[in-house]
Design a protein around this motif. Structure first.
Motif, PDB file in Angstrom:
ATOM      1  N   ASP A  10       1.273  -1.253   0.600  1.00 58.47           N
ATOM      2  CA  ASP A  10      -0.001  -0.133   0.380  1.00 58.47           C
ATOM      3  C   ASP A  10       0.987   1.518   0.231  1.00 58.47           C
ATOM      4  O   ASP A  10       1.422   1.245   0.796  1.00 58.47           O
ATOM      5  N   PRO A  11       0.805   2.161  -1.021  1.00 54.40           N
ATOM      6  CA  PRO A  11       1.737   3.362  -1.529  1.00 54.40           C
ATOM      7  C   PRO A  11       1.444   4.041  -0.265  1.00 54.40           C
ATOM      8  O   PRO A  11       2.524   4.875   0.527  1.00 54.40           O
ATOM      9  N   VAL A  12       0.006   4.718   0.528  1.00 53.48           N
ATOM     10  CA  VAL A  12      -0.211   5.330   1.507  1.00 53.48           C
ATOM     11  C   VAL A  12       0.361   5.482   2.619  1.00 53.48           C
ATOM     12  O   VAL A  12       0.740   6.108   3.521  1.00 53.48           O
ATOM     13  N   GLN A  13       0.727   3.644   2.544  1.00 50.72           N
ATOM     14  CA  GLN A  13       1.192   3.421   4.017  1.00 50.72           C
ATOM     15  C   GLN A  13       2.330   3.779   4.373  1.00 50.72           C
ATOM     16  O   GLN A  13       2.754   4.313   5.183  1.00 50.72           O
ATOM     17  N   HIS A  14       3.016   3.842   3.679  1.00 47.65           N
ATOM     18  CA  HIS A  14       4.523   3.738   2.964  1.00 47.65           C
ATOM     19  C   HIS A  14       4.662   5.661   2.870  1.00 47.65           C
ATOM     20  O   HIS A  14       5.363   6.144   4.257  1.00 47.65           O
ATOM     21  N   LYS A  15       3.705   6.882   2.526  1.00 49.88           N
ATOM     22  CA  LYS A  15       4.119   7.934   2.982  1.00 49.88           C
ATOM     23  C   LYS A  15       3.454   8.304   4.238  1.00 49.88           C
ATOM     24  O   LYS A  15       4.583   9.151   4.953  1.00 49.88           O
ATOM     25  N   ILE A  16       2.314   7.943   4.895  1.00 45.23           N
ATOM     26  CA  ILE A  16       2.073   7.345   6.230  1.00 45.23           C
ATOM     27  C   ILE A  16       3.576   7.616   7.079  1.00 45.23           C
ATOM     28  O   ILE A  16       3.962   8.744   7.635  1.00 45.23           O
ATOM     29  N   LEU A  17       3.845   6.836   6.989  1.00 40.73           N
ATOM     30  CA  LEU A  17       4.819   6.160   7.640  1.00 40.73           C
ATOM     31  C   LEU A  17       6.080   7.496   7.938  1.00 40.73           C
ATOM     32  O   LEU A  17       7.012   7.476   8.402  1.00 40.73           O
ATOM     33  N   SER A  33      11.696   1.827   2.189  1.00 43.02           N
ATOM     34  CA  SER A  33      10.781   0.935   1.782  1.00 43.02           C
ATOM     35  C   SER A  33      10.861  -0.102   0.808  1.00 43.02           C
ATOM     36  O   SER A  33      11.485  -0.519   0.426  1.00 43.02           O
ATOM     37  N   ALA A  34       9.513  -1.467   0.827  1.00 44.22           N
ATOM     38  CA  ALA A  34       9.997  -1.953   0.278  1.00 44.22           C
ATOM     39  C   ALA A  34       8.561  -2.130  -0.472  1.00 44.22           C
ATOM     40  O   ALA A  34       7.359  -2.700   0.679  1.00 44.22           O
ATOM     41  N   PHE A  35       7.832  -2.407  -1.432  1.00 42.08           N
ATOM     42  CA  PHE A  35       6.218  -2.788  -2.323  1.00 42.08           C
ATOM     43  C   PHE A  35       6.134  -3.814  -2.298  1.00 42.08           C
ATOM     44  O   PHE A  35       5.105  -4.531  -2.589  1.00 42.08           O
ATOM     45  N   ASP A  36       6.657  -4.751  -2.567  1.00 42.17           N
ATOM     46  CA  ASP A  36       6.948  -6.519  -2.546  1.00 42.17           C
ATOM     47  C   ASP A  36       7.728  -7.281  -1.780  1.00 42.17           C
ATOM     48  O   ASP A  36       9.300  -6.780  -1.357  1.00 42.17           O
ATOM     49  N   LEU A  37       7.750  -8.505  -2.077  1.00 39.60           N
ATOM     50  CA  LEU A  37       8.901  -9.190  -1.493  1.00 39.60           C
ATOM     51  C   LEU A  37      10.304  -9.200  -1.831  1.00 39.60           C
ATOM     52  O   LEU A  37      11.135  -9.646  -1.308  1.00 39.60           O
ATOM     53  N   GLU A  38      10.598  -9.524  -3.453  1.00 37.82           N
ATOM     54  CA  GLU A  38      11.359  -9.303  -3.926  1.00 37.82           C
ATOM     55  C   GLU A  38      12.356  -8.331  -3.826  1.00 37.82           C
ATOM     56  O   GLU A  38      13.311  -7.772  -3.867  1.00 37.82           O
ATOM     57  N   GLU A  39      11.682  -6.627  -3.591  1.00 36.00           N
ATOM     58  CA  GLU A  39      12.631  -5.548  -3.351  1.00 36.00           C
ATOM     59  C   GLU A  39      12.746  -5.759  -2.014  1.00 36.00           C
ATOM     60  O   GLU A  39      14.172  -5.341  -2.068  1.00 36.00           O
ATOM     61  N   ALA A  40      11.683  -6.334  -0.999  1.00 35.76           N
ATOM     62  CA  ALA A  40      12.461  -6.275   0.029  1.00 35.76           C
ATOM     63  C   ALA A  40      13.732  -7.235   0.404  1.00 35.76           C
ATOM     64  O   ALA A  40      14.507  -6.846   1.431  1.00 35.76           O
ATOM     65  N   VAL A  41      13.508  -8.174   0.297  1.00 33.29           N
ATOM     66  CA  VAL A  41      15.071  -8.997   0.258  1.00 33.29           C
ATOM     67  C   VAL A  41      16.125  -8.986  -0.086  1.00 33.29           C
ATOM     68  O   VAL A  41      17.078  -9.132  -0.367  1.00 33.29           O
TER      69      VAL A  41
END
Length: 119
Positions: A10-17, A33-41
């Protein structure tokens, strides 16, 4: 301020945090920020984070049980918290045996940080 990785689709969650952390901790806030599992890894393979905030229902996965093992494989020393908009309505099972410290309602995340979650 601890280094924080938010894994949420959720991009809104990233902006708020991001805004909240910068207003609370200044420009020194270490937020990624990571928006999916691959980006997080990919982030976790490059650096470690003291705190990981993991969305329980990270699309396209059913819930954290489909994502936590990949995250733990590349980040064994991070403090991981599960965040969910429906904390009171879901059964999270044995999340603690999977290395997750707790479950935080998405709508109470800012309050949890204010009360010392990242201290």
């Amino acid at each position: 301020m601890k280094s924080v990785l938010l894994i949420d689709d959720d991009p809104v969650q990233h902006k708020i945090l991001s805004f909240f952390l910068k207003s609370s901790f200044g420009e020194d806030a270490e937020f990624t920020s990571a928006f999916d599992l691959e980006e997080a890894v990919a982030h976790l393979e490059k650096q470690s984070f003291e705190v990981i905030l993991l969305d329980n229902r990270l699309a396209p996965y059913k819930d954290y049980t489909d994502t936590i093992d990949r995250i733990r494989a590349v980040s064994q020393d991070s403090l991981i918290y599960l965040i969910s908009a429906a904390r009171d309505h879901e059964k999270f099972g044995d999340y603690q045996t999977r290395g997750i410290l707790g479950v935080i309602d998405k709508f109470e995340l800012r309050e949890s940080i204010t009360n010392g979650l990242l201290s």
